[in-house]
Scaffold this motif. Sequence first.
Motif, PDB file in Angstrom:
ATOM      1  N   HIS A 131      31.627  21.075  35.854  1.00  0.00           N
ATOM      2  CA  HIS A 131      32.710  20.125  35.596  1.00  0.00           C
ATOM      3  C   HIS A 131      33.044  19.381  36.889  1.00  0.00           C
ATOM      4  O   HIS A 131      33.033  19.944  37.976  1.00  0.00           O
ATOM      5  N   PHE A 132      33.357  18.096  36.751  1.00  0.00           N
ATOM      6  CA  PHE A 132      33.646  17.267  37.912  1.00  0.00           C
ATOM      7  C   PHE A 132      34.886  16.437  37.621  1.00  0.00           C
ATOM      8  O   PHE A 132      34.904  15.649  36.681  1.00  0.00           O
ATOM      9  N   ALA A 133      35.958  16.664  38.385  1.00  0.00           N
ATOM     10  CA  ALA A 133      37.201  15.912  38.173  1.00  0.00           C
ATOM     11  C   ALA A 133      37.147  14.608  38.961  1.00  0.00           C
ATOM     12  O   ALA A 133      37.085  14.621  40.183  1.00  0.00           O
ATOM     13  N   VAL A 134      37.145  13.509  38.251  1.00  0.00           N
ATOM     14  CA  VAL A 134      37.047  12.202  38.909  1.00  0.00           C
ATOM     15  C   VAL A 134      38.438  11.753  39.354  1.00  0.00           C
ATOM     16  O   VAL A 134      39.397  11.856  38.609  1.00  0.00           O
ATOM     17  N   ASN A 135      38.517  11.273  40.577  1.00  0.00           N
ATOM     18  CA  ASN A 135      39.782  10.793  41.135  1.00  0.00           C
ATOM     19  C   ASN A 135      39.698   9.268  41.281  1.00  0.00           C
ATOM     20  O   ASN A 135      38.950   8.753  42.110  1.00  0.00           O
ATOM     21  N   ASN A 137      41.594   7.051  42.517  1.00  0.00           N
ATOM     22  CA  ASN A 137      41.933   6.492  43.841  1.00  0.00           C
ATOM     23  C   ASN A 137      40.719   6.526  44.764  1.00  0.00           C
ATOM     24  O   ASN A 137      40.473   5.591  45.528  1.00  0.00           O
ATOM     25  N   LYS A 138      39.973   7.627  44.689  1.00  0.00           N
ATOM     26  CA  LYS A 138      38.774   7.737  45.533  1.00  0.00           C
ATOM     27  C   LYS A 138      37.686   6.787  45.042  1.00  0.00           C
ATOM     28  O   LYS A 138      37.009   6.142  45.838  1.00  0.00           O
ATOM     29  N   CYS A 139      37.533   6.721  43.716  1.00  0.00           N
ATOM     30  CA  CYS A 139      36.492   5.842  43.156  1.00  0.00           C
ATOM     31  C   CYS A 139      36.726   4.393  43.572  1.00  0.00           C
ATOM     32  O   CYS A 139      35.777   3.660  43.860  1.00  0.00           O
ATOM     33  N   ASN A 140      37.993   4.012  43.614  1.00  0.00           N
ATOM     34  CA  ASN A 140      38.356   2.646  43.985  1.00  0.00           C
ATOM     35  C   ASN A 140      37.831   2.247  45.355  1.00  0.00           C
ATOM     36  O   ASN A 140      37.454   1.105  45.587  1.00  0.00           O
ATOM     37  N   MET A 141      37.827   3.191  46.272  1.00  0.00           N
ATOM     38  CA  MET A 141      37.444   2.915  47.662  1.00  0.00           C
ATOM     39  C   MET A 141      36.019   3.359  47.981  1.00  0.00           C
ATOM     40  O   MET A 141      35.558   3.197  49.101  1.00  0.00           O
ATOM     41  N   CYS A 142      35.352   3.933  46.993  1.00  0.00           N
ATOM     42  CA  CYS A 142      34.079   4.602  47.282  1.00  0.00           C
ATOM     43  C   CYS A 142      32.920   3.604  47.410  1.00  0.00           C
ATOM     44  O   CYS A 142      32.744   2.727  46.567  1.00  0.00           O
ATOM     45  N   ILE A 143      32.124   3.770  48.443  1.00  0.00           N
ATOM     46  CA  ILE A 143      31.003   2.843  48.656  1.00  0.00           C
ATOM     47  C   ILE A 143      29.887   3.049  47.627  1.00  0.00           C
ATOM     48  O   ILE A 143      29.033   2.196  47.459  1.00  0.00           O
ATOM     49  N   TYR A 144      29.911   4.206  46.933  1.00  0.00           N
ATOM     50  CA  TYR A 144      28.856   4.468  45.930  1.00  0.00           C
ATOM     51  C   TYR A 144      29.269   4.012  44.544  1.00  0.00           C
ATOM     52  O   TYR A 144      28.514   4.159  43.587  1.00  0.00           O
ATOM     53  N   ASN A 145      30.472   3.467  44.439  1.00  0.00           N
ATOM     54  CA  ASN A 145      31.016   3.084  43.141  1.00  0.00           C
ATOM     55  C   ASN A 145      30.047   2.255  42.283  1.00  0.00           C
ATOM     56  O   ASN A 145      29.838   2.561  41.111  1.00  0.00           O
ATOM     57  N   PRO A 146      29.413   1.210  42.848  1.00  0.00           N
ATOM     58  CA  PRO A 146      28.526   0.398  42.009  1.00  0.00           C
ATOM     59  C   PRO A 146      27.325   1.180  41.466  1.00  0.00           C
ATOM     60  O   PRO A 146      26.699   0.768  40.499  1.00  0.00           O
ATOM     61  N   LEU A 147      27.013   2.291  42.108  1.00  0.00           N
ATOM     62  CA  LEU A 147      25.843   3.065  41.687  1.00  0.00           C
ATOM     63  C   LEU A 147      26.207   4.274  40.843  1.00  0.00           C
ATOM     64  O   LEU A 147      25.322   4.972  40.343  1.00  0.00           O
ATOM     65  N   CYS A 148      27.508   4.528  40.719  1.00  0.00           N
ATOM     66  CA  CYS A 148      27.952   5.821  40.186  1.00  0.00           C
ATOM     67  C   CYS A 148      28.137   5.781  38.682  1.00  0.00           C
ATOM     68  O   CYS A 148      28.806   4.902  38.151  1.00  0.00           O
ATOM     69  N   ASP A 149      27.580   6.807  37.994  1.00  0.00           N
ATOM     70  CA  ASP A 149      27.673   6.881  36.528  1.00  0.00           C
ATOM     71  C   ASP A 149      29.026   7.395  36.061  1.00  0.00           C
ATOM     72  O   ASP A 149      29.409   7.153  34.923  1.00  0.00           O
ATOM     73  N   VAL A 150      29.721   8.160  36.905  1.00  0.00           N
ATOM     74  CA  VAL A 150      30.961   8.780  36.433  1.00  0.00           C
ATOM     75  C   VAL A 150      32.217   8.120  36.981  1.00  0.00           C
ATOM     76  O   VAL A 150      33.323   8.546  36.688  1.00  0.00           O
ATOM     77  N   SER A 151      32.058   7.058  37.746  1.00  0.00           N
ATOM     78  CA  SER A 151      33.222   6.349  38.294  1.00  0.00           C
ATOM     79  C   SER A 151      34.127   5.870  37.182  1.00  0.00           C
ATOM     80  O   SER A 151      33.674   5.470  36.115  1.00  0.00           O
ATOM     81  N   THR A 152      35.428   5.926  37.447  1.00  0.00           N
ATOM     82  CA  THR A 152      36.404   5.468  36.460  1.00  0.00           C
ATOM     83  C   THR A 152      36.712   3.980  36.641  1.00  0.00           C
ATOM     84  O   THR A 152      37.484   3.422  35.894  1.00  0.00           O
TER      85      THR A 152
HETATM   86  S1  SF4 Z   1      32.623   6.402  42.500  1.00  0.00           S
HETATM   87 FE1  SF4 Z   1      31.425   8.214  41.969  1.00  0.00          FE
HETATM   88  S2  SF4 Z   1      30.732   9.063  43.957  1.00  0.00           S
HETATM   89 FE2  SF4 Z   1      32.429   7.655  44.361  1.00  0.00          FE
HETATM   90  S3  SF4 Z   1      34.294   8.934  44.385  1.00  0.00           S
HETATM   91 FE3  SF4 Z   1      34.065   8.114  42.293  1.00  0.00          FE
HETATM   92  S4  SF4 Z   1      32.916   9.736  41.205  1.00  0.00           S
HETATM   93 FE4  SF4 Z   1      32.637  10.138  43.426  1.00  0.00          FE
END
Ligand code: SF4
Length: 153
Positions: A131-135, A137-152
Amino acid sequence: MYQTTYQTEGKNAHKSIDTKTYTTSKKVLQTIEIYSQKYGIGGKIDTYDKAKKLIVERKKKIKTIYDGYIYQLYAHYHCLVEMGYEVENMRLYSYDDNKSYNISLPTQDTKRQYDFEKLISRIHDYKLQDHFAVNANKCNMCIYNPLCDVSTC
Ligand code: SF4
């Protein structure tokens, strides 16, 4: 390939380090590869000043000192010490406002060192199916966001 604004700005903050033009002093090692067998981690440091026994990690702008920033320095510390370097000081540097923040060494903060070891164990034990709890606030600033399948976002 494309980069978000965050990536581009972050890259610019590291530019002089990445190109090893931050300083010409032989006492300052820049972007060297590091590794710790004990913790099973590796990476690169921004700068290590041999004379001052000082690690500096640069960020574009530090508004909050997140645990992750501190653990990054802990990882650098353990790698360098295991590789035979002496580290007596650790510092975060905020590039935009030219501010520095001293961080206690792992030997000076046993609680944080304990938490660092727990975190490393959790990373090693993590399985993609867990299980992975997505945050958001972190997704908003995350550099991997465009590549991420679970980003909100
Ligand atoms: S965009 Fe993806 S890798 Fe980045 S914080 Fe969110 S869940 Fe993690």
